[in-house]
Design an enzyme around this catalytic site. Sequence first.
Site, mmCIF file in Angstrom:
data_model
loop_
_atom_site.group_PDB
_atom_site.id
_atom_site.type_symbol
_atom_site.label_atom_id
_atom_site.label_comp_id
_atom_site.label_asym_id
_atom_site.label_seq_id
_atom_site.Cartn_x
_atom_site.Cartn_y
_atom_site.Cartn_z
ATOM 1 N N CYS A 4 13.981 11.550 6.219
ATOM 2 C CA CYS A 4 14.197 11.168 7.622
ATOM 3 C C CYS A 4 15.654 11.318 8.019
ATOM 4 O O CYS A 4 15.967 11.345 9.202
ATOM 5 C CB CYS A 4 13.688 9.761 7.869
ATOM 6 N N GLU A 30 10.790 16.544 14.621
ATOM 7 C CA GLU A 30 11.258 16.419 13.240
ATOM 8 C C GLU A 30 10.610 17.542 12.417
ATOM 9 O O GLU A 30 9.410 17.786 12.562
ATOM 10 C CB GLU A 30 10.833 15.046 12.728
ATOM 11 N N LYS A 82 0.858 -1.178 0.000
ATOM 12 C CA LYS A 82 0.000 0.000 0.000
ATOM 13 C C LYS A 82 0.897 1.232 0.000
ATOM 14 O O LYS A 82 1.597 1.488 0.970
ATOM 15 C CB LYS A 82 -0.887 0.050 1.254
ATOM 16 N N GLU A 116 10.944 1.677 9.514
ATOM 17 C CA GLU A 116 11.934 2.734 9.316
ATOM 18 C C GLU A 116 11.194 4.050 9.544
ATOM 19 O O GLU A 116 10.287 4.390 8.772
ATOM 20 C CB GLU A 116 12.535 2.607 7.910
HETATM 21 P P1 ADP Z 1 4.139 10.742 6.818
HETATM 22 O O1 ADP Z 1 4.308 11.707 7.916
HETATM 23 O O2 ADP Z 1 5.372 10.355 6.096
HETATM 24 O O3 ADP Z 1 2.957 11.000 5.934
HETATM 25 P P2 ADP Z 1 2.709 8.478 7.784
HETATM 26 O O4 ADP Z 1 3.241 7.547 8.799
HETATM 27 O O5 ADP Z 1 1.438 9.193 8.060
HETATM 28 O O6 ADP Z 1 3.899 9.424 7.573
HETATM 29 O O7 ADP Z 1 2.544 7.772 6.384
HETATM 30 C C1 ADP Z 1 3.406 6.768 5.908
HETATM 31 C C2 ADP Z 1 2.581 5.661 5.299
HETATM 32 O O8 ADP Z 1 1.775 5.118 6.332
HETATM 33 C C3 ADP Z 1 1.624 6.087 4.205
HETATM 34 O O9 ADP Z 1 1.530 5.053 3.244
HETATM 35 C C4 ADP Z 1 0.306 6.223 4.935
HETATM 36 O O10 ADP Z 1 -0.801 6.020 4.110
HETATM 37 C C5 ADP Z 1 0.425 5.102 5.931
HETATM 38 N N1 ADP Z 1 -0.406 5.234 7.131
HETATM 39 C C6 ADP Z 1 -0.683 6.337 7.850
HETATM 40 N N2 ADP Z 1 -1.495 6.045 8.887
HETATM 41 C C7 ADP Z 1 -1.761 4.713 8.815
HETATM 42 C C8 ADP Z 1 -2.524 3.790 9.591
HETATM 43 N N3 ADP Z 1 -3.199 4.165 10.666
HETATM 44 N N4 ADP Z 1 -2.546 2.495 9.195
HETATM 45 C C9 ADP Z 1 -1.848 2.085 8.113
HETATM 46 N N5 ADP Z 1 -1.102 2.892 7.358
HETATM 47 C C10 ADP Z 1 -1.045 4.191 7.695
#
Ligand code: ADP
Length: 476
Positions: A278, A379, A168, A244
């Site tokens: 990061c 960050e 995903k 990561e």
């Molecule tokens: P960023 O700050 O880099 O957007 P996120 O951790 O929100 O960081 O997003 C990184 C990935 O994690 C993306 O693919 C996002 O869709 C996914 N993501 C965010 N929240 C969730 C969740 N609750 N469950 C699964 N995937 C998630």
Amino acid sequence: MYIAGEWVGAIGGTTFDVTNPATGEVIGSVPDGGSADAEAAIGAASEAQEAWGATTAATRADILYRAWQLMNERHDDIAHLMTTEQGKPLKAARAEVTYASDFLRFFAEEATRVMGQWMPSKRSDQRFLSMRVPVGVVAAITPWNYPVSMLTRKMGPALAAGCAVVLKPAEATPLCARAVFEVLIDAGVPAGVVNLVTAADPRPIGEVFTSDPRVKKLTFTGSTAVGRQLAGAAGAHLKRVSVELGGHAPFIVFPDADPIQAAKGAAALKFLNAGQACISPNRLYVHESQAEAFITTMIERVGRVKAGNGLDEGVGVGPLVDEAAVAKVEHQVDDAVSKGAAVPVGGHRLSEAPFDRGHFFAPTLLTGITDDMLIRREETFGPVAPVLVYDDVDTVIDQANDTNYGLAAYVYTRSLSTAINAIEALDFGIIGVNDVNPTSASAPFGGVNDSGLGREGSAEGLGEYLETKLAGISLR
Ligand code: ADP
């Protein structure tokens, strides 16, 4: 989405739009998947797993090698798409496509070097044989900041190891993910071995990925908050986990460093991907004896960085991913200024034309950073370089280590012993020594503490997708 060897829509029939962060234009739309789609993808991977795991390493290597060639052939198109979808300048997008394809080649080569061991026993009539086998179906969740290389960094080793994958991508960059899948499919990855699920709301997909018993491993790159939650959920089902996560990189200029070289390095590194990395330096510790030369060079360099649409010539900083990202950077800068920081360059969002339809923040230099400021610990993920002048060489490493993160750190010095002492004392997974790019497909990437678990790239990165199986063999 791509499930069981077919391009398909979401079961619910809905889609969501993808926009260009520099212009606000809609550049495409993709299926808006949900739990049922994630389950279908896992089902396809699970069916494909046994046969894929049984192919020879040479077969998997040939497919990955072909994928490397195809990605190189499509280099310009993928880079162009990345700039349009994610915003980074075209030159940086090109560099990322090269980095991404490096993982395909490296893991094509590494696939054929997975070996077991023949081990002695205490018993003279017994032998031990250990072998490395694929962990099984891998669920991967990837971020938008490196929308091509983060996919190959996970799928390269997973496929090399013999694992089927469900992935995903971030909701901001599904088109780049589609381009990576097209490469893998055209390279000959069999149906069901790679599956792509796109979704506007990642939560239901995350719930399925972390709880479905057919998934044996979760690999995630993204924020610490989400990674912690997903790792916890997957851990409750005893799945293997690699995460990561975020960082808060110190960049230390020792008294014997060349301050001009260090400033050039810091300016180049900080504004890569508009600071949305990061491993981006978040604290520039400069010894007081070097401060004037360093800051003068930084002012000149940061002042020269041009913000704009990444497709335009000479642009060094593209847009941030969305409005929330701009607001977060603005909040950190305002907080620092309210607590006494000076702003020799930038310090504000860019909202006048031609920036009015995108998400832009001016390349910024802050000086006079103190411990009570948000930017000292949070960050930033934006184009802001915060400078802290220090006087005590003996305590600067302690200051650098004073963070809950532990991904990358940088040191500038001309002394070998200072460098080695710093490498040993810094509590980070990656340390750049007079070097602003300590990353490669052949080197282990990953952090300690809140920056995550596991390593990507290198033989270690392949090991994350392998399980050890032991046979104890009686000779009687
Ligand atoms: P960023 O700050 O880099 O957007 P996120 O951790 O929100 O960081 O997003 C990184 C990935 O994690 C993306 O693919 C996002 O869709 C996914 N993501 C965010 N929240 C969730 C969740 N609750 N469950 C699964 N995937 C998630």
